[in-house]
Motif scaffolding. Structure first.
Motif, PDB file in Angstrom:
ATOM      1  N   ALA A   1      -9.481  -1.367 -13.688  1.00 33.07           N
ATOM      2  CA  ALA A   1      -8.803  -0.180 -14.230  1.00 33.07           C
ATOM      3  C   ALA A   1      -9.786   0.874 -14.723  1.00 33.07           C
ATOM      4  N   ASP A   2     -10.859   0.460 -15.379  1.00 33.90           N
ATOM      5  CA  ASP A   2     -11.839   1.424 -15.884  1.00 33.90           C
ATOM      6  C   ASP A   2     -12.572   2.132 -14.753  1.00 33.90           C
TER       7      ASP A   2
ATOM      8  N   ALA B   1      -4.556  -6.387 -12.490  1.00 33.65           N
ATOM      9  CA  ALA B   1      -5.636  -5.865 -13.329  1.00 33.65           C
ATOM     10  C   ALA B   1      -6.570  -4.937 -12.560  1.00 33.65           C
ATOM     11  N   CYS B   2      -6.389  -4.861 -11.244  1.00 33.90           N
ATOM     12  CA  CYS B   2      -7.253  -4.025 -10.396  1.00 33.90           C
ATOM     13  C   CYS B   2      -6.403  -3.138  -9.492  1.00 33.90           C
ATOM     14  N   VAL B   3      -7.096  -2.231  -8.794  1.00 36.26           N
ATOM     15  CA  VAL B   3      -6.444  -1.323  -7.850  1.00 36.26           C
ATOM     16  C   VAL B   3      -7.195  -1.407  -6.527  1.00 36.26           C
ATOM     17  N   GLY B   4      -6.460  -1.554  -5.435  1.00 33.87           N
ATOM     18  CA  GLY B   4      -7.049  -1.495  -4.108  1.00 33.87           C
ATOM     19  C   GLY B   4      -7.008  -0.064  -3.612  1.00 33.87           C
ATOM     20  N   VAL B   5      -8.055   0.357  -2.911  1.00 32.08           N
ATOM     21  CA  VAL B   5      -8.145   1.716  -2.371  1.00 32.08           C
ATOM     22  C   VAL B   5      -8.624   1.606  -0.933  1.00 32.08           C
ATOM     23  N   ARG B   6      -7.939   2.316  -0.004  1.00 27.85           N
ATOM     24  CA  ARG B   6      -8.371   2.310   1.390  1.00 27.85           C
ATOM     25  C   ARG B   6      -8.023   3.627   2.068  1.00 27.85           C
ATOM     26  N   ASP B   7      -8.636   3.839   3.220  1.00 26.67           N
ATOM     27  CA  ASP B   7      -8.383   5.017   4.054  1.00 26.67           C
ATOM     28  C   ASP B   7      -7.234   4.674   4.988  1.00 26.67           C
TER      29      ASP B   7
ATOM     30  N   TRP C   1       0.851  -1.184   0.000  1.00 29.67           N
ATOM     31  CA  TRP C   1       0.000   0.000   0.000  1.00 29.67           C
ATOM     32  C   TRP C   1       0.883   1.230   0.000  1.00 29.67           C
ATOM     33  N   ARG C   2       0.476   2.254  -0.741  1.00 30.58           N
ATOM     34  CA  ARG C   2       1.232   3.524  -0.766  1.00 30.58           C
ATOM     35  C   ARG C   2       0.245   4.678  -0.769  1.00 30.58           C
ATOM     36  N   ASN C   3       0.678   5.805  -0.253  1.00 26.58           N
ATOM     37  CA  ASN C   3      -0.184   6.987  -0.269  1.00 26.58           C
ATOM     38  C   ASN C   3      -0.427   7.430  -1.696  1.00 26.58           C
ATOM     39  N   ALA C   4      -1.655   7.745  -1.991  1.00 23.46           N
ATOM     40  CA  ALA C   4      -1.989   8.263  -3.311  1.00 23.46           C
ATOM     41  C   ALA C   4      -1.279   9.593  -3.512  1.00 23.46           C
TER      42      ALA C   4
ATOM     43  N   ASP D   1      -1.392  -1.772  -6.078  1.00 27.46           N
ATOM     44  CA  ASP D   1      -1.487  -2.378  -7.408  1.00 27.46           C
ATOM     45  C   ASP D   1      -1.820  -3.857  -7.250  1.00 27.46           C
ATOM     46  N   LEU D   2      -2.948  -4.264  -7.828  1.00 26.38           N
ATOM     47  CA  LEU D   2      -3.380  -5.654  -7.756  1.00 26.38           C
ATOM     48  C   LEU D   2      -3.324  -6.317  -9.128  1.00 26.38           C
TER      49      LEU D   2
END
Length: 63
Positions: free
Chosen positions: A46-47, A27-33, A6-9, A24-25
Motif C-alpha cells: 500500500a505504501d 494488503a498489496c496492489v497488482g499493476v499491469r499494462d 483486474w480493472r482499468n485504473a 486488489d490483492l
C-alpha cells in the motif's frame, strides 16, 4: 494472477493507448499494462502504491 479481478485504473486513457490495470490483492496492489498482460505485473504494498500514484500525479514520472 490471471484469475484476479483486474480493472482499468481510473486515470487510464479512454482511447485505449495508455491503459493500466490494477487488482486488489488485499494488503498489496497488482499493476499491469492492459495492452501486454503476458509481459507480467508489479505487486506493490500500500505504501509503495501510494508513493507511485503520488509521483505520477506530480508529473515526476513523465517521459
Amino acid at each position: 494472477m490471471s484469475k484476479l479481478a483486474w480493472r482499468n485504473a481510473s486515470r487510464s486513457n479512454t482511447q485505449g493507448n495508455a491503459c493500466v490495470e490494477v487488482a486488489d490483492l488485499g494488503a498489496c496492489v497488482g499493476v499491469r499494462d492492459s495492452k501486454d498482460v503476458e509481459a507480467g505485473h508489479l505487486i506493490l504494498d500500500a505504501d509503495a502504491f501510494a508513493a507511485l500514484v503520488g509521483q505520477i500525479k506530480d508529473g515526476g514520472l513523465d517521459l
